[in-house]
Design a protein around this motif. Structure first.
Motif, PDB file in Angstrom:
ATOM      1  N   ALA A  42       0.833  -1.209   0.000  1.00  0.00           N
ATOM      2  CA  ALA A  42       0.000   0.000   0.000  1.00  0.00           C
ATOM      3  C   ALA A  42       0.867   1.258   0.000  1.00  0.00           C
ATOM      4  CB  ALA A  42      -0.933  -0.006   1.209  1.00  0.00           C
ATOM      5  N   ILE A  43       1.952   1.232   0.727  1.00  0.00           N
ATOM      6  CA  ILE A  43       2.844   2.390   0.801  1.00  0.00           C
ATOM      7  C   ILE A  43       3.569   2.617  -0.518  1.00  0.00           C
ATOM      8  CG2 ILE A  43       4.943   3.280   1.927  1.00  0.00           C
ATOM      9  CD1 ILE A  43       3.931   1.820   4.491  1.00  0.00           C
ATOM     10  N   LEU A  44       3.981   1.549  -1.165  1.00  0.00           N
ATOM     11  CA  LEU A  44       4.805   1.665  -2.378  1.00  0.00           C
ATOM     12  C   LEU A  44       4.012   1.873  -3.665  1.00  0.00           C
ATOM     13  CD1 LEU A  44       7.405  -1.099  -1.536  1.00  0.00           C
ATOM     14  CD2 LEU A  44       7.723   1.377  -1.407  1.00  0.00           C
ATOM     15  N   ARG A  45       2.703   1.757  -3.610  1.00  0.00           N
ATOM     16  CA  ARG A  45       1.902   1.831  -4.838  1.00  0.00           C
ATOM     17  C   ARG A  45       1.272   3.182  -5.111  1.00  0.00           C
ATOM     18  NH1 ARG A  45      -1.086  -4.009  -4.793  1.00  0.00           N
ATOM     19  NH2 ARG A  45       0.789  -5.183  -5.316  1.00  0.00           N
ATOM     20  N   THR A  46       1.463   4.145  -4.242  1.00  0.00           N
ATOM     21  CA  THR A  46       0.847   5.450  -4.462  1.00  0.00           C
ATOM     22  C   THR A  46       1.871   6.566  -4.290  1.00  0.00           C
ATOM     23  OG1 THR A  46       0.232   5.791  -2.151  1.00  0.00           O
ATOM     24  CG2 THR A  46      -1.361   4.598  -3.531  1.00  0.00           C
ATOM     25  N   HIS A  47       1.586   7.683  -4.915  1.00  0.00           N
ATOM     26  CA  HIS A  47       2.459   8.848  -4.769  1.00  0.00           C
ATOM     27  C   HIS A  47       2.470   9.304  -3.312  1.00  0.00           C
ATOM     28  CE1 HIS A  47       3.606  13.119  -4.921  1.00  0.00           C
ATOM     29  NE2 HIS A  47       4.423  12.704  -5.877  1.00  0.00           N
ATOM     30  N   LYS A  48       1.298   9.311  -2.675  1.00  0.00           N
ATOM     31  CA  LYS A  48       1.208   9.699  -1.264  1.00  0.00           C
ATOM     32  C   LYS A  48       2.041   8.761  -0.389  1.00  0.00           C
ATOM     33  CE  LYS A  48      -2.130  10.453   2.439  1.00  0.00           C
ATOM     34  NZ  LYS A  48      -3.530  10.386   2.846  1.00  0.00           N
ATOM     35  N   GLY A  49       1.987   7.474  -0.697  1.00  0.00           N
ATOM     36  CA  GLY A  49       2.759   6.493   0.063  1.00  0.00           C
ATOM     37  C   GLY A  49       4.252   6.674  -0.114  1.00  0.00           C
ATOM     38  N   LEU A  50       4.677   6.914  -1.336  1.00  0.00           N
ATOM     39  CA  LEU A  50       6.105   7.119  -1.598  1.00  0.00           C
ATOM     40  C   LEU A  50       6.615   8.400  -0.948  1.00  0.00           C
ATOM     41  CD1 LEU A  50       6.283   5.959  -5.309  1.00  0.00           C
ATOM     42  CD2 LEU A  50       7.143   4.744  -3.296  1.00  0.00           C
ATOM     43  N   THR A  51       5.778   9.417  -0.946  1.00  0.00           N
ATOM     44  CA  THR A  51       6.149  10.670  -0.277  1.00  0.00           C
ATOM     45  C   THR A  51       6.294  10.441   1.225  1.00  0.00           C
ATOM     46  OG1 THR A  51       5.043  11.973  -1.979  1.00  0.00           O
ATOM     47  CG2 THR A  51       5.445  13.064   0.137  1.00  0.00           C
ATOM     48  N   ALA A  52       5.344   9.707   1.806  1.00  0.00           N
ATOM     49  CA  ALA A  52       5.419   9.393   3.235  1.00  0.00           C
ATOM     50  C   ALA A  52       6.651   8.550   3.544  1.00  0.00           C
ATOM     51  CB  ALA A  52       4.145   8.667   3.678  1.00  0.00           C
ATOM     52  N   LEU A  53       6.958   7.597   2.678  1.00  0.00           N
ATOM     53  CA  LEU A  53       8.139   6.749   2.870  1.00  0.00           C
ATOM     54  C   LEU A  53       9.416   7.582   2.821  1.00  0.00           C
ATOM     55  CD1 LEU A  53       9.404   3.965   3.242  1.00  0.00           C
ATOM     56  CD2 LEU A  53       9.299   3.690   0.753  1.00  0.00           C
ATOM     57  N   ALA A  54       9.493   8.509   1.880  1.00  0.00           N
ATOM     58  CA  ALA A  54      10.675   9.376   1.784  1.00  0.00           C
ATOM     59  C   ALA A  54      10.843  10.205   3.059  1.00  0.00           C
ATOM     60  CB  ALA A  54      10.558  10.280   0.564  1.00  0.00           C
ATOM     61  N   LYS A  55       9.741  10.717   3.593  1.00  0.00           N
ATOM     62  CA  LYS A  55       9.805  11.499   4.835  1.00  0.00           C
ATOM     63  C   LYS A  55      10.233  10.612   6.004  1.00  0.00           C
ATOM     64  CE  LYS A  55       6.383  14.939   3.503  1.00  0.00           C
ATOM     65  NZ  LYS A  55       5.026  15.463   3.735  1.00  0.00           N
ATOM     66  N   PHE A  56       9.690   9.383   6.052  1.00  0.00           N
ATOM     67  CA  PHE A  56      10.049   8.434   7.107  1.00  0.00           C
ATOM     68  C   PHE A  56      11.541   8.110   7.056  1.00  0.00           C
ATOM     69  CE2 PHE A  56      10.761   3.922   8.175  1.00  0.00           C
ATOM     70  CZ  PHE A  56      10.368   3.918   9.507  1.00  0.00           C
ATOM     71  N   ILE A  57      12.054   7.818   5.869  1.00  0.00           N
ATOM     72  CA  ILE A  57      13.472   7.470   5.714  1.00  0.00           C
ATOM     73  C   ILE A  57      14.350   8.664   6.103  1.00  0.00           C
ATOM     74  CG2 ILE A  57      15.269   6.913   4.028  1.00  0.00           C
ATOM     75  CD1 ILE A  57      13.116   5.183   2.592  1.00  0.00           C
ATOM     76  N   ASP A  58      13.969   9.848   5.661  1.00  0.00           N
ATOM     77  CA  ASP A  58      14.755  11.039   5.966  1.00  0.00           C
ATOM     78  C   ASP A  58      14.769  11.321   7.476  1.00  0.00           C
ATOM     79  OD1 ASP A  58      16.264  13.407   5.168  1.00  0.00           O
ATOM     80  OD2 ASP A  58      14.470  14.525   5.738  1.00  0.00           O
ATOM     81  N   ALA A  59      13.612  11.224   8.102  1.00  0.00           N
ATOM     82  CA  ALA A  59      13.505  11.548   9.530  1.00  0.00           C
ATOM     83  C   ALA A  59      14.172  10.502  10.414  1.00  0.00           C
ATOM     84  CB  ALA A  59      12.040  11.698   9.922  1.00  0.00           C
ATOM     85  N   SER A  60      14.075   9.238  10.011  1.00  0.00           N
ATOM     86  CA  SER A  60      14.541   8.148  10.878  1.00  0.00           C
ATOM     87  C   SER A  60      15.908   7.593  10.497  1.00  0.00           C
ATOM     88  CB  SER A  60      13.533   6.996  10.837  1.00  0.00           C
ATOM     89  OG  SER A  60      13.519   6.411   9.543  1.00  0.00           O
ATOM     90  N   ASN A  61      16.375   7.907   9.308  1.00  0.00           N
ATOM     91  CA  ASN A  61      17.583   7.300   8.747  1.00  0.00           C
ATOM     92  C   ASN A  61      17.431   5.791   8.610  1.00  0.00           C
ATOM     93  OD1 ASN A  61      20.113   7.550   7.536  1.00  0.00           O
ATOM     94  ND2 ASN A  61      21.169   7.032   9.437  1.00  0.00           N
ATOM     95  N   ALA A  62      16.205   5.339   8.466  1.00  0.00           N
ATOM     96  CA  ALA A  62      15.943   3.921   8.232  1.00  0.00           C
ATOM     97  C   ALA A  62      16.592   3.513   6.915  1.00  0.00           C
ATOM     98  CB  ALA A  62      14.441   3.667   8.158  1.00  0.00           C
ATOM     99  N   PHE A  63      17.060   2.325   6.856  1.00  0.00           N
ATOM    100  CA  PHE A  63      17.728   1.739   5.695  1.00  0.00           C
ATOM    101  C   PHE A  63      19.105   2.342   5.454  1.00  0.00           C
ATOM    102  CE2 PHE A  63      13.130   1.500   4.932  1.00  0.00           C
ATOM    103  CZ  PHE A  63      12.977   0.115   4.905  1.00  0.00           C
ATOM    104  N   GLY A  64      19.553   3.222   6.345  1.00  0.00           N
ATOM    105  CA  GLY A  64      20.890   3.779   6.229  1.00  0.00           C
ATOM    106  C   GLY A  64      21.920   2.820   6.810  1.00  0.00           C
ATOM    107  N   LYS A  65      23.124   2.981   6.428  1.00  0.00           N
ATOM    108  CA  LYS A  65      24.192   2.149   6.979  1.00  0.00           C
ATOM    109  C   LYS A  65      24.648   2.743   8.294  1.00  0.00           C
ATOM    110  CE  LYS A  65      25.634   0.345   2.658  1.00  0.00           C
ATOM    111  NZ  LYS A  65      26.060  -0.950   2.416  1.00  0.00           N
ATOM    112  N   SER A  66      24.828   1.853   9.278  1.00  0.00           N
ATOM    113  CA  SER A  66      25.272   2.362  10.571  1.00  0.00           C
ATOM    114  C   SER A  66      26.765   2.397  10.684  1.00  0.00           C
ATOM    115  CB  SER A  66      24.728   1.519  11.713  1.00  0.00           C
ATOM    116  OG  SER A  66      24.246   0.288  11.391  1.00  0.00           O
TER     117      SER A  66
END
Length: 66
Positions: A42-66
């Motif tokens: 559901a997150i990956l199939r919509t523009h709204k979902g992708l925008t939310a995912l980008a904000k989540f990744i930016d804010a949390s550094n999720a999927f970043g290398k530690s």
């Protein structure tokens, strides 16, 4: 090593990071605006979902290398 640094999961999968990992709980509200059950499809199939995912990744550094 594929285990999650949170210590609650043996595998640090996309689903674990998006929906379960306590390390990202603080930022998960950004994804809940798109999918109440935090479904990756559901997150990956919509523009709204992708925008939310980008904000989540930016804010949390999720999927970043530690």
């Amino acid at each position: 090593n594929t285990s999650c640094p949170c210590g609650t999961s043996l595998i640090q999968s996309r689903l674990h990071i998006l929906a379960e990992c306590p390390l990202y709980e603080e930022h998960r509200h950004l994804l809940l605006t798109t999918s109440q059950d935090l479904s990756p499809s559901a997150i990956l199939r919509t523009h709204k979902g992708l925008t939310a995912l980008a904000k989540f990744i930016d804010a949390s550094n999720a999927f970043g290398k530690s």
